[in-house]
Design a protein around this motif. Structure first.
Motif, short mmCIF file in Angstrom:
data_model
loop_
_atom_site.label_atom_id
_atom_site.label_comp_id
_atom_site.label_asym_id
_atom_site.label_seq_id
_atom_site.Cartn_x
_atom_site.Cartn_y
_atom_site.Cartn_z
N ARG A 69 0.84 -1.21 0.00
CA ARG A 69 0.00 0.00 0.00
C ARG A 69 0.87 1.25 0.00
N MET A 70 1.94 1.22 0.78
CA MET A 70 2.83 2.37 0.87
C MET A 70 3.51 2.65 -0.48
N ILE A 71 3.92 1.60 -1.17
CA ILE A 71 4.56 1.76 -2.48
C ILE A 71 3.61 2.46 -3.44
N VAL A 72 2.38 1.99 -3.50
CA VAL A 72 1.38 2.59 -4.40
C VAL A 72 1.13 4.05 -4.02
N ASP A 73 1.01 4.32 -2.72
CA ASP A 73 0.74 5.69 -2.26
C ASP A 73 1.88 6.64 -2.61
N GLN A 74 3.12 6.15 -2.53
CA GLN A 74 4.28 7.02 -2.69
C GLN A 74 4.74 7.19 -4.14
N LEU A 75 4.23 6.38 -5.05
CA LEU A 75 4.70 6.44 -6.44
C LEU A 75 4.56 7.83 -7.04
N LYS A 76 3.49 8.52 -6.67
CA LYS A 76 3.27 9.87 -7.23
C LYS A 76 4.35 10.86 -6.78
N ASN A 77 5.08 10.51 -5.72
CA ASN A 77 6.10 11.42 -5.18
C ASN A 77 7.50 11.15 -5.72
N VAL A 78 7.65 10.14 -6.60
CA VAL A 78 9.00 9.80 -7.10
C VAL A 78 9.06 9.91 -8.62
N ASP A 79 10.29 10.16 -9.10
CA ASP A 79 10.51 10.29 -10.54
C ASP A 79 10.87 8.95 -11.19
N ALA A 80 11.44 8.05 -10.40
CA ALA A 80 11.89 6.76 -10.94
C ALA A 80 11.88 5.70 -9.85
N VAL A 81 11.96 4.46 -10.28
CA VAL A 81 12.00 3.32 -9.36
C VAL A 81 13.29 2.55 -9.61
N CYS A 82 14.01 2.28 -8.53
CA CYS A 82 15.22 1.46 -8.61
C CYS A 82 14.95 0.15 -7.91
N GLU A 83 15.12 -0.94 -8.63
CA GLU A 83 14.86 -2.27 -8.08
C GLU A 83 16.18 -3.00 -7.87
N LEU A 84 16.47 -3.35 -6.62
CA LEU A 84 17.68 -4.11 -6.32
C LEU A 84 17.42 -5.59 -6.48
N LEU A 85 18.29 -6.26 -7.24
CA LEU A 85 18.21 -7.71 -7.40
C LEU A 85 19.53 -8.32 -6.94
N ASP A 86 19.47 -9.57 -6.56
CA ASP A 86 20.69 -10.32 -6.25
C ASP A 86 21.22 -10.87 -7.57
N ALA A 87 22.42 -10.45 -7.96
CA ALA A 87 22.97 -10.84 -9.26
C ALA A 87 23.10 -12.35 -9.42
N ARG A 88 23.14 -13.09 -8.30
CA ARG A 88 23.24 -14.55 -8.38
C ARG A 88 21.91 -15.19 -8.74
N ILE A 89 20.80 -14.51 -8.39
CA ILE A 89 19.46 -15.04 -8.66
C ILE A 89 18.53 -13.91 -9.13
N PRO A 90 18.80 -13.34 -10.32
CA PRO A 90 18.03 -12.17 -10.74
C PRO A 90 16.53 -12.41 -10.90
N VAL A 91 16.14 -13.64 -11.23
CA VAL A 91 14.71 -13.93 -11.39
C VAL A 91 14.06 -14.16 -10.02
N SER A 92 14.67 -15.03 -9.23
CA SER A 92 14.09 -15.38 -7.93
C SER A 92 14.07 -14.20 -6.97
N SER A 93 14.98 -13.24 -7.15
CA SER A 93 15.02 -12.10 -6.23
C SER A 93 14.19 -10.92 -6.73
N ARG A 94 13.38 -11.14 -7.75
CA ARG A 94 12.44 -10.11 -8.21
C ARG A 94 11.06 -10.42 -7.66
N ASN A 95 10.40 -9.43 -7.16
CA ASN A 95 9.00 -9.60 -6.80
C ASN A 95 8.18 -9.37 -8.07
N PRO A 96 7.41 -10.38 -8.52
CA PRO A 96 6.66 -10.22 -9.77
C PRO A 96 5.60 -9.13 -9.70
#
Length: 287
Positions: free
Chosen positions: A15-42
């Motif tokens: 809920r907080m992510i959705v509420d705050q999106l209007k206040n940001v210019d971009a989104v940075c998503e951190l992934l674990d380079a060893r498991i780039p798929v498994s460490s992504r939230n779909p």
């Protein structure tokens, strides 16, 4: 191995992510380079649709460098900016502000044309628990601003972190999805410590990791544990052989496989075995 791990604060985080999106210019998503798929939230794609995206492949110092380059190319093809780094030792982190400004070049140009030169750029930092988000933010800020611990789920509330006069980061709690339908996702997260060991069968986990390493990084196992994996060896066979070489022999000649399992996972997570990637771009159906 279905892993259920969705504390109540995860729902608040969404809920907080959705509420705050209007206040940001971009989104940075951190992934674990060893498991780039498994460490992504779909859910992140849906939650942040329409915002410019920067993918940070963290822990690149622990991942197979050849495969990390392949993943970087994969995400760039998807239209994301990509940064490879190691937050723990700071490698590559200093390129982050420039990467953000390159990503937002058009927006910054539009601000300048409106006379808003020097307007602060705000970036939301997202990532699953224990992907190194707080360590990354502290490195970028060059001071300790976010609480860090080597266990999942420490950051519980949002916080704004000023980086320089023109850049602010929004730190968010780590977000996982309700359950992992794909067994390999849960397994990969457990290998890297994103799921607490207390909820896992450590020996089963270590057997699966042994099997993967024997198939893809056999030389590293030979060098570290001084035995040659045979094609017919099961994960448990490999665990026993490594335990025997380490001298973990109990009364009656039994091998202490539980002790060996803990050692294997500790050494894998600590980078003592070498640099490994557990997922390959060509195996990926969709990310």
């Amino acid at each position: 191995m279905k892993i259920q791990w969705y504390p109540g604060h995860m729902t608040k985080t969404r809920r907080m992510i959705v509420d705050q999106l209007k206040n940001v210019d971009a989104v940075c998503e951190l992934l674990d380079a060893r498991i780039p798929v498994s460490s992504r939230n779909p859910d992140v794609d849906e939650l942040t649709a329409g915002k410019p995206r920067l993918v940070v492949l963290n822990r690149a110092d622990q991942a197979d460098p050849v495969v990390t380059k392949q993943w970087a190319a994969y995400f760039r093809d998807k239209g994301y900016a990509v940064l490879e780094c190691s937050a723990k030792d700071g490698g590559g982190v200093d390129r982050f502000p420039a990467a953000v400004r390159t990503l937002l070049a058009d927006k910054l140009r539009a601000y300048a044309e409106k006379g808003q030169v020097g307007r602060t750029v705000r970036v939301m930092i997202l990532g699953i628990p224990n992907v190194g988000k707080s360590t990354f933010i502290n490195r970028v800020a060059k001071r300790k601003t976010a609480k860090t611990e080597d266990r999942p789920g420490v950051t519980r509330a949002k916080q704004w972190v000023p980086i320089d006069r023109g850049l602010e980061l929004l730190d968010t709690p780590g977000i996982l999805w309700p359950k992992f339908e794909d067994q390999s996702v849960g397994m990969n997260l457990a290998f890297t410590g994103a799921v607490r060991d207390e909820v896992m069968d450590i020996e089963a986990l270590a057997c699966n990791l042994m099997r993967y390493l024997a198939e893809h990084y056999c030389a590293a196992l030979e060098e570290r544990y001084k035995f040659h994996p045979e094609p017919e060896d099961s994960g448990y066979d490999l665990l026993r052989k490594a335990g025997q070489k380490r001298g973990f022999v109990m009364r009656g000649g039994e091998i202490d496989t539980e002790r060996m399992a803990k050692i294997l996972l500790d050494e894998f997570r600590g980078g003592k075995l070498g640099r490994f990637t557990l997922e390959m771009p060509e195996e990926t159906k969709h990310v």
